[in-house]
Design an enzyme around this catalytic site. Sequence first.
Site, PDB file in Angstrom:
ATOM      1  N   TYR A   1       3.480  18.399  11.538  1.00 45.16           N
ATOM      2  CA  TYR A   1       4.506  17.390  11.886  1.00 45.16           C
ATOM      3  C   TYR A   1       5.902  17.983  11.940  1.00 45.16           C
ATOM      4  O   TYR A   1       6.877  17.225  12.019  1.00 45.16           O
ATOM      5  CB  TYR A   1       4.572  16.280  10.817  1.00 45.16           C
ATOM      6  CG  TYR A   1       3.271  15.662  10.406  1.00 45.16           C
ATOM      7  CD1 TYR A   1       2.576  14.805  11.263  1.00 45.16           C
ATOM      8  CD2 TYR A   1       2.740  15.905   9.147  1.00 45.16           C
ATOM      9  CE1 TYR A   1       1.391  14.222  10.859  1.00 45.16           C
ATOM     10  CE2 TYR A   1       1.556  15.321   8.746  1.00 45.16           C
ATOM     11  CZ  TYR A   1       0.888  14.483   9.608  1.00 45.16           C
ATOM     12  OH  TYR A   1      -0.285  13.900   9.209  1.00 45.16           O
TER      13      TYR A   1
ATOM     14  N   GLU B   1       0.818  -1.217   0.000  1.00 42.50           N
ATOM     15  CA  GLU B   1       0.000   0.000   0.000  1.00 42.50           C
ATOM     16  C   GLU B   1       0.854   1.271   0.000  1.00 42.50           C
ATOM     17  O   GLU B   1       0.764   2.093   0.915  1.00 42.50           O
ATOM     18  CB  GLU B   1      -0.898   0.017   1.250  1.00 42.50           C
ATOM     19  CG  GLU B   1      -1.829  -1.177   1.368  1.00 42.50           C
ATOM     20  CD  GLU B   1      -2.590  -1.192   2.695  1.00 42.50           C
ATOM     21  OE1 GLU B   1      -2.213  -0.466   3.635  1.00 42.50           O
ATOM     22  OE2 GLU B   1      -3.567  -1.936   2.782  1.00 42.50           O
ATOM     23  N   PRO B   2       1.689   1.465  -1.014  1.00 46.16           N
ATOM     24  CA  PRO B   2       2.509   2.677  -1.010  1.00 46.16           C
ATOM     25  C   PRO B   2       1.684   3.920  -1.334  1.00 46.16           C
ATOM     26  O   PRO B   2       0.784   3.858  -2.177  1.00 46.16           O
ATOM     27  CB  PRO B   2       3.513   2.410  -2.142  1.00 46.16           C
ATOM     28  CG  PRO B   2       2.754   1.541  -3.096  1.00 46.16           C
ATOM     29  CD  PRO B   2       1.870   0.670  -2.243  1.00 46.16           C
TER      30      PRO B   2
ATOM     31  N   ARG C   1       1.553  19.902   6.456  1.00 46.73           N
ATOM     32  CA  ARG C   1       2.625  19.050   7.003  1.00 46.73           C
ATOM     33  C   ARG C   1       3.669  19.797   7.838  1.00 46.73           C
ATOM     34  O   ARG C   1       4.045  19.318   8.903  1.00 46.73           O
ATOM     35  CB  ARG C   1       3.295  18.248   5.880  1.00 46.73           C
ATOM     36  CG  ARG C   1       2.314  17.364   5.108  1.00 46.73           C
ATOM     37  CD  ARG C   1       2.992  16.391   4.153  1.00 46.73           C
ATOM     38  NE  ARG C   1       3.598  15.302   4.871  1.00 46.73           N
ATOM     39  CZ  ARG C   1       4.889  15.166   5.080  1.00 46.73           C
ATOM     40  NH1 ARG C   1       5.731  16.064   4.608  1.00 46.73           N
ATOM     41  NH2 ARG C   1       5.342  14.152   5.768  1.00 46.73           N
TER      42      ARG C   1
ATOM     43  N   CYS D   1      -4.348  33.271  10.321  1.00 48.45           N
ATOM     44  CA  CYS D   1      -4.201  34.015  11.581  1.00 48.45           C
ATOM     45  C   CYS D   1      -3.770  33.096  12.717  1.00 48.45           C
ATOM     46  O   CYS D   1      -4.508  32.910  13.700  1.00 48.45           O
ATOM     47  CB  CYS D   1      -5.499  34.724  11.905  1.00 48.45           C
ATOM     48  SG  CYS D   1      -5.840  35.958  10.658  1.00 48.45           S
ATOM     49  N   GLU D   2      -2.621  32.467  12.555  1.00 46.27           N
ATOM     50  CA  GLU D   2      -2.026  31.645  13.613  1.00 46.27           C
ATOM     51  C   GLU D   2      -0.514  31.749  13.481  1.00 46.27           C
ATOM     52  O   GLU D   2       0.014  31.678  12.368  1.00 46.27           O
ATOM     53  CB  GLU D   2      -2.406  30.163  13.457  1.00 46.27           C
ATOM     54  CG  GLU D   2      -3.870  29.910  13.588  1.00 46.27           C
ATOM     55  CD  GLU D   2      -4.178  28.535  14.172  1.00 46.27           C
ATOM     56  OE1 GLU D   2      -3.294  27.899  14.762  1.00 46.27           O
ATOM     57  OE2 GLU D   2      -5.334  28.123  14.008  1.00 46.27           O
TER      58      GLU D   2
ATOM     59  N   ARG E   1       3.066   7.835  -0.301  1.00 44.71           N
ATOM     60  CA  ARG E   1       3.997   8.947  -0.548  1.00 44.71           C
ATOM     61  C   ARG E   1       5.163   8.570  -1.444  1.00 44.71           C
ATOM     62  O   ARG E   1       5.684   9.437  -2.152  1.00 44.71           O
ATOM     63  CB  ARG E   1       4.509   9.513   0.781  1.00 44.71           C
ATOM     64  CG  ARG E   1       5.634   8.716   1.412  1.00 44.71           C
ATOM     65  CD  ARG E   1       6.057   9.292   2.733  1.00 44.71           C
ATOM     66  NE  ARG E   1       5.035   9.117   3.735  1.00 44.71           N
ATOM     67  CZ  ARG E   1       4.592  10.069   4.534  1.00 44.71           C
ATOM     68  NH1 ARG E   1       5.089  11.269   4.460  1.00 44.71           N
ATOM     69  NH2 ARG E   1       3.667   9.809   5.424  1.00 44.71           N
TER      70      ARG E   1
HETATM   71  N1  LLP Z   1      -1.756   2.007   4.398  1.00 45.75           N
HETATM   72  C1  LLP Z   1      -2.372   2.448   5.500  1.00 45.75           C
HETATM   73  C2  LLP Z   1      -3.254   1.546   6.227  1.00 45.75           C
HETATM   74  C3  LLP Z   1      -2.149   3.754   5.954  1.00 45.75           C
HETATM   75  O1  LLP Z   1      -2.756   4.178   7.067  1.00 45.75           O
HETATM   76  C4  LLP Z   1      -1.280   4.601   5.228  1.00 45.75           C
HETATM   77  C5  LLP Z   1      -1.025   5.971   5.685  1.00 45.75           C
HETATM   78  C6  LLP Z   1      -0.675   4.113   4.057  1.00 45.75           C
HETATM   79  C7  LLP Z   1      -0.927   2.797   3.672  1.00 45.75           C
HETATM   80  C8  LLP Z   1       0.232   4.933   3.198  1.00 45.75           C
HETATM   81  O2  LLP Z   1       1.346   5.452   3.825  1.00 45.75           O
HETATM   82  P1  LLP Z   1       2.469   6.154   2.915  1.00 45.75           P
HETATM   83  O3  LLP Z   1       3.038   5.118   1.987  1.00 45.75           O
HETATM   84  O4  LLP Z   1       1.801   7.236   2.133  1.00 45.75           O
HETATM   85  O5  LLP Z   1       3.452   6.734   3.854  1.00 45.75           O
HETATM   86  N2  LLP Z   1      -0.499  12.762   6.825  1.00 45.75           N
HETATM   87  C9  LLP Z   1       0.773  12.116   7.127  1.00 45.75           C
HETATM   88  C10 LLP Z   1       0.775  10.662   6.776  1.00 45.75           C
HETATM   89  C11 LLP Z   1      -0.305   9.872   7.414  1.00 45.75           C
HETATM   90  C12 LLP Z   1      -0.305   8.472   6.890  1.00 45.75           C
HETATM   91  C13 LLP Z   1      -1.530   7.748   7.267  1.00 45.75           C
HETATM   92  N3  LLP Z   1      -1.577   6.428   6.735  1.00 45.75           N
HETATM   93  C14 LLP Z   1       1.893  12.878   6.420  1.00 45.75           C
HETATM   94  O6  LLP Z   1       1.639  13.910   5.822  1.00 45.75           O
HETATM   95  O7  LLP Z   1       3.062  12.473   6.509  1.00 45.75           O
END
Ligand code: LLP
Length: 436
Positions: free
Chosen positions: A319, A276-277, A315, A358-359, A279
Amino acid sequence: MDHFQFRDSELHVEDVPLSAIAESTGTPTYVYSKATFLEHLLRFQEAFAPLDPLTCFAVKSCSNISVLQLLGEHGAGMDIVSGGELQRALAAGVDPARCVYAGVGKTDEEIEFALRSGIGFFNCESSPEYRNIERIASRLGVTARIALRVNPDVDPGAHRHTTTGVRATKFGIDIEDTLAFFEAHAGSPHCELCGLHAHIGSPVREVMPYVVAVERLLATIDLLEQAGHPISTLDIGGGFAADYETGEAPPARTYAEALVPILEPRVRDGLRIILEPGRSISANAGILLARVQYVKEAGDRRFAILDAGMHTLLRPSHYDAFHFVWPCRPPAGMTPPARTREPAIPGLKNYDVVGPICETGDYIALDRPLPALERGDLIAIFGSGAYGMSMANRYNSMPLPAEVMVDGTAVHLIRRRETHEDLMSHESRVAAPASG
Ligand code: LLP
């Protein structure tokens, strides 16, 4: 790495100067490169090809239907977490049987929608959710395919907000409880409980957490099979890192080199792998294009105030995430050789790059060395294709930005900029009471 490169001292996306997009579409705008999307997907697919996996793109990272359509047409399934994301996948023409559905709070309506659509797998996160899927599947007279999401208790080394696979997060069930779960639930006529799922967090910049998690998952599969519960599918989630700084992330091939040898014998024995990629495919396929509105100094700080901020790209403020920021038309001699926190270019000045919200927490970059900026300069915020537009919001009544997809010299508007009318289009004024 991507198709956002400086050419003739101006940033281009594929064959289009960013200034041309600012002219035609305005700012702030998310700009995607089709070639980068496909290159990252292809590299991922090639790296893991020995496992012949189903690669499900994490829709939450970048949800525009044109993006989903593009990736779907090149072999990706989808990892979804809501009815809204399923609707998007369907609108993009993706086969629902190639979609997997995670999320701790699936509602009755969402479960019914997914069952009626023919979803490939529910990644089920709890016993009450399992019972609910069973109840709804039985009412509809269908069979749900279920992978149990387990929590392998592995620290991915990610931000605490995005660490999901350690004990006492809300996701999945503790891995030690897996057999008990199967003993309690397997054998239902309306649920085929035949898979395991885990997602340890993101971004995971090391390979070891995956190796440890997968070994725990395989040991659990052995335990289940010895107890008479055949497992056909293992979904090892996403979280593979992306290059926010040049060279920061291991390439897909590095993860694959560690994981393929462990998984390949199981695949030969019939286990199907799902990945499940998000990013790693989308982050570097997009930039956020913004314009400097004002430059000012206050105390010992120098501020560049953009028309994009925490509402457009959450982001950095949420984070403390690093995004490389650079003007699209840098002065001569100031073209960055790499995307880094400390570019080795003489004559830079430090700026807090902030938004209009406004933060005080509304920032894109703090104390960042940059060429001298002026009102009107175009700014590129790199690595914004993942969790950029998908986390954008309308705080301070800011309309959502536009999105464009570039393919060579062609610029496709894939989401128009919202208007002030759009902002209020779901609202109404309380009707005046009838007089007399
Ligand atoms: N599978 C599941 C079950 C997930 O919860 C996620 C991300 C992914 C796959 C994909 O993860 P990736 O490959 O994109 O890293 N908003 C945060 C990231 C939150 C990720 C939530 N779940 C950010 O901006 O870094």
